[in-house]
Design a protein around this motif. Sequence first.
Motif, short mmCIF file in Angstrom:
data_model
loop_
_atom_site.label_atom_id
_atom_site.label_comp_id
_atom_site.label_asym_id
_atom_site.label_seq_id
_atom_site.Cartn_x
_atom_site.Cartn_y
_atom_site.Cartn_z
N VAL A 44 -1.27 -7.07 -1.03
CA VAL A 44 -2.03 -7.63 -2.15
C VAL A 44 -3.37 -6.89 -2.24
CG1 VAL A 44 -3.04 -9.69 -3.18
CG2 VAL A 44 -0.96 -9.89 -1.80
N PHE A 45 -3.65 -6.34 -3.40
CA PHE A 45 -4.91 -5.63 -3.62
C PHE A 45 -6.10 -6.52 -3.25
CE2 PHE A 45 -2.15 -3.21 -6.50
CZ PHE A 45 -2.55 -1.90 -6.23
N GLY A 46 -7.03 -5.97 -2.48
CA GLY A 46 -8.25 -6.68 -2.13
C GLY A 46 -8.08 -7.68 -1.00
N VAL A 47 -7.03 -8.47 -1.03
CA VAL A 47 -6.83 -9.52 -0.02
C VAL A 47 -6.58 -8.91 1.36
CG1 VAL A 47 -5.40 -11.48 0.68
CG2 VAL A 47 -5.97 -11.15 -1.74
N ALA A 48 -5.75 -7.87 1.41
CA ALA A 48 -5.46 -7.22 2.69
C ALA A 48 -6.75 -6.75 3.35
CB ALA A 48 -4.50 -6.04 2.49
N VAL A 83 -9.38 7.38 -1.71
CA VAL A 83 -10.00 7.62 -3.01
C VAL A 83 -10.30 6.30 -3.71
CG1 VAL A 83 -9.02 9.91 -3.31
CG2 VAL A 83 -7.76 7.92 -4.15
N ASN A 84 -11.33 6.33 -4.53
CA ASN A 84 -11.85 5.13 -5.19
C ASN A 84 -11.09 4.84 -6.49
OD1 ASN A 84 -13.41 2.99 -6.00
ND2 ASN A 84 -15.29 4.16 -6.30
N SER A 97 -1.40 -5.83 -10.94
CA SER A 97 -0.98 -4.47 -11.28
C SER A 97 -2.12 -3.69 -11.94
CB SER A 97 0.22 -4.53 -12.23
OG SER A 97 0.78 -3.26 -12.40
N PRO A 98 -3.18 -3.40 -11.18
CA PRO A 98 -4.31 -2.65 -11.75
C PRO A 98 -3.88 -1.26 -12.20
CG PRO A 98 -4.49 -2.74 -9.36
CD PRO A 98 -3.37 -3.64 -9.74
N ARG A 99 -4.39 -0.82 -13.31
CA ARG A 99 -4.05 0.50 -13.82
C ARG A 99 -5.31 1.33 -13.96
NH1 ARG A 99 1.14 1.50 -15.06
NH2 ARG A 99 0.35 3.49 -14.27
N PHE A 100 -5.39 2.37 -13.18
CA PHE A 100 -6.48 3.33 -13.17
C PHE A 100 -7.86 2.65 -13.20
CE2 PHE A 100 -8.65 7.34 -14.12
CZ PHE A 100 -7.94 8.18 -13.30
N GLU A 101 -8.07 1.80 -12.22
CA GLU A 101 -9.33 1.07 -12.08
C GLU A 101 -10.05 1.51 -10.82
OE1 GLU A 101 -8.57 -3.10 -11.94
OE2 GLU A 101 -7.52 -3.15 -13.86
N LYS A 102 -11.37 1.64 -10.91
CA LYS A 102 -12.14 1.93 -9.71
C LYS A 102 -12.11 0.74 -8.76
CE LYS A 102 -15.40 5.65 -10.16
NZ LYS A 102 -16.76 6.05 -9.73
N ILE A 103 -12.00 1.02 -7.48
CA ILE A 103 -12.04 -0.05 -6.48
C ILE A 103 -13.45 -0.61 -6.37
CG2 ILE A 103 -11.73 -0.58 -4.02
CD1 ILE A 103 -9.63 1.73 -3.98
N ASP A 104 -14.43 0.28 -6.36
CA ASP A 104 -15.85 -0.10 -6.29
C ASP A 104 -16.60 0.77 -7.29
OD1 ASP A 104 -18.51 -0.51 -5.71
OD2 ASP A 104 -18.27 -0.43 -3.53
N TYR A 147 -9.56 2.52 1.49
CA TYR A 147 -10.87 2.74 0.88
C TYR A 147 -11.82 1.57 1.16
CZ TYR A 147 -14.60 3.83 -2.33
OH TYR A 147 -15.84 4.11 -2.85
N ARG A 148 -11.32 0.36 0.96
CA ARG A 148 -12.20 -0.80 1.12
C ARG A 148 -12.71 -0.94 2.56
NH1 ARG A 148 -12.09 -4.49 -3.25
NH2 ARG A 148 -10.37 -4.12 -4.72
#
Length: 200
Positions: A44-48, A83-84, A97-104, A147-148
């Motif tokens: 899961v994006f972010g949660v992990a 990569v960010n 399902s993020p599409r081409f979004e910056k993480i930070d 990255y995170r």
Amino acid sequence: MKKVIVSAFEPFDNVKTNPSYEAAKLLPKRIGEADIEVIRLPVVFGVAASLLAKRIEELRPDAIIMLGVAGTRTKITPEVIAVNINDARIPDNKGNSPRFEKIDTAGDDGIFSTLPVTEMVEEMTKEGLSSELSYTAGAYVCNDLFYRIMNYLKTKGLSIPAGFIHVPNPSDSEGDTKSELSISEIARGIKICIETIIGR
């Protein structure tokens, strides 16, 4: 006594097992002078990353190895850089399902692994295990975690060696792409990486 965190992922994309966790489970509880703690993370994006960061804060380990599966690869591949960017080819296990979004949006475009990646590949190769460097961790949850966590360590000023290693599907996998490595050989490769890190 040194402490090493090894994170790995739960299954995703309608498969029953995740080789990263199956290999991690085979690691001994102690390698050299280091106690090994294996953590199973959700895809899961972010949660992990939040869960792993919380455990890092609690344990303050001497090294962090993040594992994930790369189903199109046939070798064990330590990653050079995170990569960010998030760009999901399939939804994660919570339907994100993020599409081409910056993480930070304020973060660096890329952050290098602080593990001795070239030495790790050299040591695995010496032992006859298929391995090579990778310069892309993709843009799915593996890279998001990578990255995170690297960004978290940098922001907190924590000089803990950390990085990501992708493992292939093992030789007995039902996947279309599989390696010549058994799950026990993949685990041996990760053990060699840990020995390389803690032996420095």
